[in-house]
Design a protein around this motif. Sequence first.
Motif, PDB file in Angstrom:
ATOM      1  N   GLN A  75      -3.587   7.677  -2.501  1.00  0.00           N
ATOM      2  CA  GLN A  75      -3.389   6.100  -1.850  1.00  0.00           C
ATOM      3  C   GLN A  75      -3.672   5.143  -2.909  1.00  0.00           C
ATOM      4  N   TRP A  76      -2.607   4.151  -2.893  1.00  0.00           N
ATOM      5  CA  TRP A  76      -2.407   3.259  -3.946  1.00  0.00           C
ATOM      6  C   TRP A  76      -2.128   1.859  -3.494  1.00  0.00           C
ATOM      7  N   THR A  77      -2.845   0.929  -4.243  1.00  0.00           N
ATOM      8  CA  THR A  77      -2.336  -0.593  -3.809  1.00  0.00           C
ATOM      9  C   THR A  77      -2.023  -1.363  -4.663  1.00  0.00           C
ATOM     10  N   GLY A  78      -1.132  -2.164  -4.662  1.00  0.00           N
ATOM     11  CA  GLY A  78      -0.753  -3.172  -5.735  1.00  0.00           C
ATOM     12  C   GLY A  78      -0.493  -4.597  -5.252  1.00  0.00           C
TER      13      GLY A  78
ATOM     14  N   ARG B 147       0.854  -1.072   0.081  1.00  0.00           N
ATOM     15  CA  ARG B 147       0.080  -0.039  -0.095  1.00  0.00           C
ATOM     16  C   ARG B 147       0.859   1.104  -0.034  1.00  0.00           C
ATOM     17  N   LEU B 148       0.464   2.170  -0.751  1.00  0.00           N
ATOM     18  CA  LEU B 148       1.409   3.275  -0.836  1.00  0.00           C
ATOM     19  C   LEU B 148       0.311   4.439  -0.361  1.00  0.00           C
ATOM     20  N   ASN B 149       0.779   5.052   0.795  1.00  0.00           N
ATOM     21  CA  ASN B 149       0.226   6.178   1.313  1.00  0.00           C
ATOM     22  C   ASN B 149       0.858   7.425   1.352  1.00  0.00           C
TER      23      ASN B 149
ATOM     24  N   PHE C 180      10.957   2.874  -3.907  1.00  0.00           N
ATOM     25  CA  PHE C 180      11.069   2.229  -2.594  1.00  0.00           C
ATOM     26  C   PHE C 180      11.455   0.592  -3.031  1.00  0.00           C
ATOM     27  N   THR C 181      12.420   0.028  -2.222  1.00  0.00           N
ATOM     28  CA  THR C 181      12.702  -1.652  -2.248  1.00  0.00           C
ATOM     29  C   THR C 181      12.486  -2.036  -1.146  1.00  0.00           C
TER      30      THR C 181
ATOM     31  N   THR D 287       4.934   7.024   1.566  1.00  0.00           N
ATOM     32  CA  THR D 287       5.257   6.009   2.327  1.00  0.00           C
ATOM     33  C   THR D 287       4.772   4.756   1.898  1.00  0.00           C
ATOM     34  N   LEU D 288       5.750   3.718   1.953  1.00  0.00           N
ATOM     35  CA  LEU D 288       5.350   2.116   1.277  1.00  0.00           C
ATOM     36  C   LEU D 288       5.024   1.292   2.723  1.00  0.00           C
ATOM     37  N   THR D 289       3.883   0.754   2.644  1.00  0.00           N
ATOM     38  CA  THR D 289       3.781  -0.286   3.587  1.00  0.00           C
ATOM     39  C   THR D 289       3.542  -1.705   2.879  1.00  0.00           C
ATOM     40  N   VAL D 290       4.182  -2.770   3.179  1.00  0.00           N
ATOM     41  CA  VAL D 290       4.311  -4.066   2.692  1.00  0.00           C
ATOM     42  C   VAL D 290       3.295  -4.814   3.479  1.00  0.00           C
ATOM     43  N   THR D 291       2.104  -5.356   2.773  1.00  0.00           N
ATOM     44  CA  THR D 291       0.920  -5.968   3.592  1.00  0.00           C
ATOM     45  C   THR D 291       1.115  -7.568   3.373  1.00  0.00           C
ATOM     46  N   GLY D 292       1.977  -7.988   2.639  1.00  0.00           N
ATOM     47  CA  GLY D 292       2.031  -9.518   2.504  1.00  0.00           C
ATOM     48  C   GLY D 292       2.476  -9.954   1.301  1.00  0.00           C
TER      49      GLY D 292
END
Length: 173
Positions: A116-119, A110-112, A166-167, A134-139
């Motif tokens: 807002q963006w999800t991929g 999820r990109l906040n 982001f890496t 900010t990048l949040t890895v959800t799985g």
Amino acid sequence: MRLYKSRSSYTTGARPSRSADGARYRGRSRYKMAPSARSEQARSGWRDSGELSKAKRGLPVFLAFCVVFGMVLPIFFGQVRRATAPDGETVVHIQATQKGTAWSGRLAFRLNGAQQWTGSMVPYEVFVRPGVYTLTVTGGGPPGARLLSVAPVGSQLGQAAETITFTAEFATP
């Protein structure tokens, strides 16, 4: 003057069997078809029916190759340029590494920020408005690997016509 026979004038006697001598009949014809003098080779123009089927199977593959090649070739010769960010937009590039090597596959994130963006796949690029992200890895991630960190840590400021990267770094246990 009558130009046709009435039904009563047809003979009602026994008719010859259509399959008596193995010849094929169409309709009610009493004529026999002569056996075909041409072989399979003369009919199709191919010596081997296996070669014909290979050619038929290969044709769609060849056509697909030509289409893809025709679309990619102008890029190599500089006639078509890759898409760049529209004026006033920021490009956010999301990638993943496993033990320092680039990895591609399923990664939910999820990109906040200003948008807002999800991929669900990496590598991933998206055009967004300038702002702080900010990048949040959800799985997801490489099988059997655990997420070490997301670099850079925290937020990044995206300005117009710039690229933010982001890496997500993974390690195997």
